[in-house]
Write an enzyme that holds these catalytic residues in place. Structure first.
Site, PDB file in Angstrom:
ATOM      1  N   LYS A   7       0.773  -1.573   0.149  1.00  0.00           N
ATOM      2  CA  LYS A   7      -0.068   0.006   0.144  1.00  0.00           C
ATOM      3  C   LYS A   7       0.855   1.153  -0.082  1.00  0.00           C
ATOM      4  O   LYS A   7       0.620   2.190  -0.897  1.00  0.00           O
ATOM      5  CB  LYS A   7      -1.076  -0.034   1.255  1.00  0.00           C
ATOM      6  CG  LYS A   7      -2.111  -1.029   0.837  1.00  0.00           C
ATOM      7  CD  LYS A   7      -3.124  -0.963   2.052  1.00  0.00           C
ATOM      8  CE  LYS A   7      -4.395  -1.718   1.556  1.00  0.00           C
ATOM      9  NZ  LYS A   7      -5.355  -1.782   2.689  1.00  0.00           N
ATOM     10  N   LYS A  29      -5.589  -9.980  -6.479  1.00  0.00           N
ATOM     11  CA  LYS A  29      -6.822 -10.156  -5.865  1.00  0.00           C
ATOM     12  C   LYS A  29      -7.881  -9.233  -6.133  1.00  0.00           C
ATOM     13  O   LYS A  29      -7.696  -8.050  -6.350  1.00  0.00           O
ATOM     14  CB  LYS A  29      -6.631 -10.305  -4.161  1.00  0.00           C
ATOM     15  CG  LYS A  29      -6.624  -8.973  -3.700  1.00  0.00           C
ATOM     16  CD  LYS A  29      -6.659  -9.359  -1.986  1.00  0.00           C
ATOM     17  CE  LYS A  29      -7.080  -7.738  -1.472  1.00  0.00           C
ATOM     18  NZ  LYS A  29      -7.535  -7.624  -0.407  1.00  0.00           N
ATOM     19  N   LYS A  63     -11.664  -3.831  -3.103  1.00  0.00           N
ATOM     20  CA  LYS A  63     -12.433  -2.819  -3.107  1.00  0.00           C
ATOM     21  C   LYS A  63     -11.853  -1.627  -4.202  1.00  0.00           C
ATOM     22  O   LYS A  63     -12.634  -0.707  -4.499  1.00  0.00           O
ATOM     23  CB  LYS A  63     -12.927  -2.378  -1.607  1.00  0.00           C
ATOM     24  CG  LYS A  63     -13.345  -3.482  -0.986  1.00  0.00           C
ATOM     25  CD  LYS A  63     -14.197  -2.637   0.225  1.00  0.00           C
ATOM     26  CE  LYS A  63     -14.505  -3.656   1.387  1.00  0.00           C
ATOM     27  NZ  LYS A  63     -13.406  -3.539   2.573  1.00  0.00           N
TER      28      LYS A  63
HETATM   29  P1  ATP Z   1      -8.702  -3.628  -0.028  1.00  0.00           P
HETATM   30  O1  ATP Z   1      -8.515  -4.421  -1.063  1.00  0.00           O
HETATM   31  O2  ATP Z   1      -9.354  -2.349  -0.297  1.00  0.00           O
HETATM   32  O3  ATP Z   1      -7.825  -3.214   0.909  1.00  0.00           O
HETATM   33  P2  ATP Z   1     -10.713  -5.474   0.809  1.00  0.00           P
HETATM   34  O4  ATP Z   1     -11.468  -5.675  -0.183  1.00  0.00           O
HETATM   35  O5  ATP Z   1      -9.328  -6.491   1.056  1.00  0.00           O
HETATM   36  O6  ATP Z   1      -9.932  -4.121   0.996  1.00  0.00           O
HETATM   37  P3  ATP Z   1     -11.039  -5.800   3.794  1.00  0.00           P
HETATM   38  O7  ATP Z   1     -12.077  -5.158   4.596  1.00  0.00           O
HETATM   39  O8  ATP Z   1      -9.611  -5.230   3.887  1.00  0.00           O
HETATM   40  O9  ATP Z   1     -11.627  -5.294   2.103  1.00  0.00           O
HETATM   41  O10 ATP Z   1     -11.168  -7.406   3.937  1.00  0.00           O
HETATM   42  C1  ATP Z   1     -12.204  -7.949   4.496  1.00  0.00           C
HETATM   43  C2  ATP Z   1     -12.230  -9.427   4.353  1.00  0.00           C
HETATM   44  O11 ATP Z   1     -12.336  -9.998   3.150  1.00  0.00           O
HETATM   45  C3  ATP Z   1     -10.929 -10.011   4.689  1.00  0.00           C
HETATM   46  O12 ATP Z   1     -11.002 -11.258   5.510  1.00  0.00           O
HETATM   47  C4  ATP Z   1     -10.000 -10.330   3.623  1.00  0.00           C
HETATM   48  O13 ATP Z   1      -9.116 -11.434   3.947  1.00  0.00           O
HETATM   49  C5  ATP Z   1     -11.176 -10.759   2.790  1.00  0.00           C
HETATM   50  N1  ATP Z   1     -10.911 -10.739   1.312  1.00  0.00           N
HETATM   51  C6  ATP Z   1     -10.707  -9.261   0.380  1.00  0.00           C
HETATM   52  N2  ATP Z   1     -10.655  -9.370  -0.793  1.00  0.00           N
HETATM   53  C7  ATP Z   1     -10.359 -10.834  -0.712  1.00  0.00           C
HETATM   54  C8  ATP Z   1     -10.444 -11.835  -1.965  1.00  0.00           C
HETATM   55  N3  ATP Z   1     -10.158 -11.064  -3.261  1.00  0.00           N
HETATM   56  N4  ATP Z   1     -10.406 -12.986  -1.929  1.00  0.00           N
HETATM   57  C9  ATP Z   1     -10.780 -13.687  -0.727  1.00  0.00           C
HETATM   58  N5  ATP Z   1     -10.728 -12.716   0.627  1.00  0.00           N
HETATM   59  C10 ATP Z   1     -10.664 -11.716   0.606  1.00  0.00           C
END
Ligand code: ATP
Ligand code: LTN
Length: 338
Positions: free
Chosen positions: A117, A201, A204
């Site tokens: 990040k 991955k 968001k």
């Molecule tokens: P960002 O990618 O913007 O940092 P995020 O989409 O990862 O945000 P978080 O709030 O950080 O959102 O994650 C919430 C949960 O979703 C965590 O347990 C994370 O491991 C899971 N998660 C996020 N993206 C994925 C993915 N692509 N596949 C599986 N699990 C995910």
């Protein structure tokens, strides 16, 4: 009959978007729902974490509510589990400070998510808050004496840090100071990939075309799945290295229908990627339809959502105050009764 007390699960998701995505749902939220029948579950909208990306205050307020509504819509039962907003329980910040004082600077510097990040933001924009994010996450977990933490693969290193810190507290201040948590990561859905960049991955912050949001309408979902990047071949086969885009679609299909990947591969022999995409689009639309509808209903009834979050706040404080008091006392602090 003698009943063993239940083990506790804790997890959180950041309110950093107007909708959660399929990665959040399959990687984390769906496990949260399943755990409710066998664990004492505590789930949080982690708004203090969201401050590390400096959101607009109005957007943050809205997203806290939309995120909580999606937890409920997906099946978090507020009478069975604790559902609360992180910033409403001051012990998270208090425990973070104590943990900061036992976390090595080098140890925190090794967190790969921070490095990624920080590289994206650039040195000028990186805050101490972003650096400290994993310690706040450890405080979230340790403040509830959580035994298990259901998350996606990207959080493994952070949970490892929480374990290290809990073990360190126990070594320094005596056994029983902190519960050592374990990550609960479901292999098949640990990492859902971006539909346009199948090696990244789903996130968001990714390009909208690569994401399926839980609140997307059926037309958008169908369009995004149909234009998902796949390789130039035609044969449906499971090969995450050579065919990462297709493997991602198969993993999503399997997770949402419960059909093993191998069965799906056999089912699509002699058919084209387009057939699989069309069927998968329908599967996703039907899986998300009730979540989208229930989220809208919950947002239409603000006082009910307030009531649920208020009740969650009281229950969460009840647990976190006790645990924080125990840990703070071992540090030698004179803890005030609330
Ligand atoms: P960002 O990618 O913007 O940092 P995020 O989409 O990862 O945000 P978080 O709030 O950080 O959102 O994650 C919430 C949960 O979703 C965590 O347990 C994370 O491991 C899971 N998660 C996020 N993206 C994925 C993915 N692509 N596949 C599986 N699990 C995910
Ligand atoms: N860092 C997590 C969100 C998070 C979390 C937690 C997850 C904050 N606190 C405690 C589990 C337990 C993420 O997914 N980015």
């Amino acid at each position: 009959m003698f009943c063993m007390p239940r083990l506790r699960a804790f997890s959180g998701i950041q309110p950093t978007a107007d909708s959660l995505h399929l990665g959040n749902y399959l990687g984390a939220l769906r496990q949260w729902i399943d755990l409710q029948s066998s664990y004492d579950c505590v789930y949080s909208v982690v708004d203090l974490h969201a401050l590390t990306v400096t959101p607009d205050p109005e957007a943050l307020r809205r997203r806290v509510r939309v995120t909580a509504a999606q937890f409920l819509a997906a099946g978090v039962d507020p009478d069975q589990s604790v559902l609360f907003v992180q910033s409403q329980v001051p012990q998270h910040s208090q425990l973070t400070w104590l943990l900061n004082c036992v976390t090595g600077f080098g140890e925190a510097s090794r967190m790969t998510q921070f490095k990624d990040k920080a590289a994206k933001i650039g040195e000028q924009g990186v805050t101490v808050g972003l650096f400290d994010y994993p310690v706040l996450m450890a405080a979230d977990i340790l403040a509830y004496d959580a035994h298990v933490v259901p998350v996606g693969e990207d959080q493994r290193q952070h949970i490892e840090l929480s374990r290290t810190l809990a073990n360190r507290l126990n070594a320094r201040f005596g056994e029983g100071t902190a519960q050592v948590p374990e990550a609960l990561i479901i292999k098949e859905t640990a990492r859902i990939f971006d539909l346009r960049e199948p090696n990244a991955k789903m996130s968001k912050t990714g390009h909208p075309a690569g994401i399926i949001e839980l609140l997307d309408d059926p037309k958008t979902i169908t369009k995004r799945i149909k234009s998902a990047v796949t390789d130039s071949g035609t044969e449906v086969a499971w090969d995450p290295v050579a065919k990462p885009g297709l493997a991602n679609l198969l993993a999503i299909y399997s997770a949402l229908t419960g059909q093993p990947v191998q069965t799906l591969v056999e089912q699509y022999q002699g058919k084209l990627y387009g057939h699989l995409k069309a069927d998968l689009a329908e599967v996703v639309v039907e899986a998300l339809r009730p979540i989208r509808r229930r989220t809208a209903d919950l947002l239409d009834d603000p006082s009910e959502l307030d009531r649920i979050l208020d009740q969650g706040k009281d229950k969460a404080r009840g647990i976190a105050q006790g645990v924080y008091g125990r840990i703070a006392e071992r540090f030698g602090l004179a803890v005030q009764e609330a």
